[in-house]
Design a protein around this motif. Sequence first.
Motif, PDB file in Angstrom:
ATOM      1  N   ARG A  20      84.883  17.205  49.059  1.00 43.32           N
ATOM      2  CA  ARG A  20      82.840  18.114  49.332  1.00 43.32           C
ATOM      3  C   ARG A  20      83.047  16.499  47.765  1.00 43.32           C
ATOM      4  O   ARG A  20      82.055  16.001  48.170  1.00 43.32           O
ATOM      5  CB  ARG A  20      82.859  18.805  49.030  1.00 43.32           C
ATOM      6  CG  ARG A  20      81.226  19.300  48.158  1.00 43.32           C
ATOM      7  CD  ARG A  20      81.054  20.039  49.356  1.00 43.32           C
ATOM      8  NE  ARG A  20      81.120  20.862  51.457  1.00 43.32           N
ATOM      9  CZ  ARG A  20      80.433  21.776  51.536  1.00 43.32           C
ATOM     10  NH1 ARG A  20      80.425  22.767  50.573  1.00 43.32           N
ATOM     11  NH2 ARG A  20      80.954  22.215  52.632  1.00 43.32           N
ATOM     12  N   TRP A  80      74.530  17.071  55.184  1.00 44.74           N
ATOM     13  CA  TRP A  80      75.770  16.503  54.583  1.00 44.74           C
ATOM     14  C   TRP A  80      76.427  17.692  54.760  1.00 44.74           C
ATOM     15  O   TRP A  80      78.030  17.034  55.146  1.00 44.74           O
ATOM     16  CB  TRP A  80      75.585  17.115  52.936  1.00 44.74           C
ATOM     17  CG  TRP A  80      74.755  16.214  52.139  1.00 44.74           C
ATOM     18  CD1 TRP A  80      74.151  16.052  51.196  1.00 44.74           C
ATOM     19  CD2 TRP A  80      75.439  14.225  52.028  1.00 44.74           C
ATOM     20  NE1 TRP A  80      73.740  14.746  50.593  1.00 44.74           N
ATOM     21  CE2 TRP A  80      74.170  14.196  51.467  1.00 44.74           C
ATOM     22  CE3 TRP A  80      76.887  13.668  51.892  1.00 44.74           C
ATOM     23  CZ2 TRP A  80      74.976  12.758  50.776  1.00 44.74           C
ATOM     24  CZ3 TRP A  80      76.251  12.590  52.123  1.00 44.74           C
ATOM     25  CH2 TRP A  80      75.804  11.911  50.843  1.00 44.74           C
ATOM     26  N   GLU A  81      76.399  19.119  55.817  1.00 45.58           N
ATOM     27  CA  GLU A  81      78.380  19.807  55.669  1.00 45.58           C
ATOM     28  C   GLU A  81      78.022  18.944  57.056  1.00 45.58           C
ATOM     29  O   GLU A  81      79.168  19.122  56.985  1.00 45.58           O
ATOM     30  CB  GLU A  81      77.665  21.100  55.632  1.00 45.58           C
ATOM     31  CG  GLU A  81      77.668  21.620  54.674  1.00 45.58           C
ATOM     32  CD  GLU A  81      77.233  22.772  54.198  1.00 45.58           C
ATOM     33  OE1 GLU A  81      77.081  24.139  55.141  1.00 45.58           O
ATOM     34  OE2 GLU A  81      77.303  23.920  53.512  1.00 45.58           O
ATOM     35  N   TYR A 112      83.184  12.783  48.850  1.00 43.19           N
ATOM     36  CA  TYR A 112      82.211  12.977  50.134  1.00 43.19           C
ATOM     37  C   TYR A 112      80.782  12.567  49.581  1.00 43.19           C
ATOM     38  O   TYR A 112      80.508  11.870  50.521  1.00 43.19           O
ATOM     39  CB  TYR A 112      82.524  13.897  51.051  1.00 43.19           C
ATOM     40  CG  TYR A 112      81.538  13.889  52.407  1.00 43.19           C
ATOM     41  CD1 TYR A 112      82.609  13.188  52.661  1.00 43.19           C
ATOM     42  CD2 TYR A 112      80.416  14.247  52.592  1.00 43.19           C
ATOM     43  CE1 TYR A 112      82.177  12.676  54.630  1.00 43.19           C
ATOM     44  CE2 TYR A 112      80.226  14.025  53.804  1.00 43.19           C
ATOM     45  CZ  TYR A 112      80.744  13.282  54.502  1.00 43.19           C
ATOM     46  OH  TYR A 112      80.113  12.834  55.696  1.00 43.19           O
ATOM     47  N   TYR A 113      80.527  13.464  48.958  1.00 42.90           N
ATOM     48  CA  TYR A 113      79.144  13.149  48.312  1.00 42.90           C
ATOM     49  C   TYR A 113      78.801  12.157  47.338  1.00 42.90           C
ATOM     50  O   TYR A 113      78.051  11.389  47.565  1.00 42.90           O
ATOM     51  CB  TYR A 113      78.635  14.346  47.439  1.00 42.90           C
ATOM     52  CG  TYR A 113      78.323  15.933  47.387  1.00 42.90           C
ATOM     53  CD1 TYR A 113      78.296  15.737  49.062  1.00 42.90           C
ATOM     54  CD2 TYR A 113      78.195  17.330  47.164  1.00 42.90           C
ATOM     55  CE1 TYR A 113      77.442  17.256  50.271  1.00 42.90           C
ATOM     56  CE2 TYR A 113      78.550  17.885  47.706  1.00 42.90           C
ATOM     57  CZ  TYR A 113      77.954  18.763  49.114  1.00 42.90           C
ATOM     58  OH  TYR A 113      77.478  19.472  49.623  1.00 42.90           O
ATOM     59  N   GLY A 145      78.984   8.766  49.232  1.00 48.88           N
ATOM     60  CA  GLY A 145      77.522   8.945  50.374  1.00 48.88           C
ATOM     61  C   GLY A 145      76.453   8.136  49.993  1.00 48.88           C
ATOM     62  O   GLY A 145      75.871   8.126  49.783  1.00 48.88           O
ATOM     63  N   ILE A 184      71.064  11.534  53.419  1.00 54.90           N
ATOM     64  CA  ILE A 184      70.318  12.728  53.836  1.00 54.90           C
ATOM     65  C   ILE A 184      69.980  14.116  54.137  1.00 54.90           C
ATOM     66  O   ILE A 184      70.247  13.539  52.312  1.00 54.90           O
ATOM     67  CB  ILE A 184      71.966  13.481  54.059  1.00 54.90           C
ATOM     68  CG1 ILE A 184      72.942  12.547  55.146  1.00 54.90           C
ATOM     69  CG2 ILE A 184      71.917  14.648  54.705  1.00 54.90           C
ATOM     70  CD1 ILE A 184      74.295  12.616  55.305  1.00 54.90           C
ATOM     71  N   LYS A 238      77.645  16.757  58.926  1.00 56.65           N
ATOM     72  CA  LYS A 238      78.080  14.990  58.432  1.00 56.65           C
ATOM     73  C   LYS A 238      79.463  14.879  58.070  1.00 56.65           C
ATOM     74  O   LYS A 238      80.392  14.456  59.281  1.00 56.65           O
ATOM     75  CB  LYS A 238      77.060  14.165  57.883  1.00 56.65           C
ATOM     76  CG  LYS A 238      77.516  13.054  57.787  1.00 56.65           C
ATOM     77  CD  LYS A 238      76.715  11.809  57.175  1.00 56.65           C
ATOM     78  CE  LYS A 238      77.001  10.041  57.057  1.00 56.65           C
ATOM     79  NZ  LYS A 238      78.676   9.791  57.931  1.00 56.65           N
ATOM     80  N   GLN A 239      79.713  15.540  57.137  1.00 56.81           N
ATOM     81  CA  GLN A 239      81.056  16.417  56.892  1.00 56.81           C
ATOM     82  C   GLN A 239      82.251  16.814  58.331  1.00 56.81           C
ATOM     83  O   GLN A 239      83.515  16.006  58.150  1.00 56.81           O
ATOM     84  CB  GLN A 239      81.078  17.004  55.638  1.00 56.81           C
ATOM     85  CG  GLN A 239      82.434  17.222  55.122  1.00 56.81           C
ATOM     86  CD  GLN A 239      83.055  17.680  53.373  1.00 56.81           C
ATOM     87  OE1 GLN A 239      81.977  18.261  53.130  1.00 56.81           O
ATOM     88  NE2 GLN A 239      84.161  17.734  53.290  1.00 56.81           N
TER      89      GLN A 239
END
Length: 111
Positions: A18, A38-39, A21-22, A25, A32, A41-42
């Motif tokens: 997580r 975000w969730e 990933y953030y 981004g 987003i 998309k992930q």
Amino acid sequence: MRGQLLSREHALAFLGQRLSYYNQGVQTHQEILNPEGWELKQLHDLHLHACDVPVDLFPITVARNLPGGKHCFIPFEIMHKCIPRGMHQEINALDCQKVLRETSNSNKGKM
């Protein structure tokens, strides 16, 4: 984060990656607007799918643990449409503001 039910393997990938990933981004200037975006998309990038389940089938909400094994519900975290049918009275009785005020009043003069 919404209530999630994942296998161990998928949860490790979803939660374990997580922060990176953030960060990715942010560095790539992805826009987003909210955590749910975000969730989703992930999940998509991990080739996982989200399945919405009605609250009556899988009720879950944020609660605050209190001393003595008690709990209360945080009103801001509970939307009216997210209370299982027939539970409004019980949930409202456990409103944290009411419970904490009652606890505070009952503890006055005990010191």
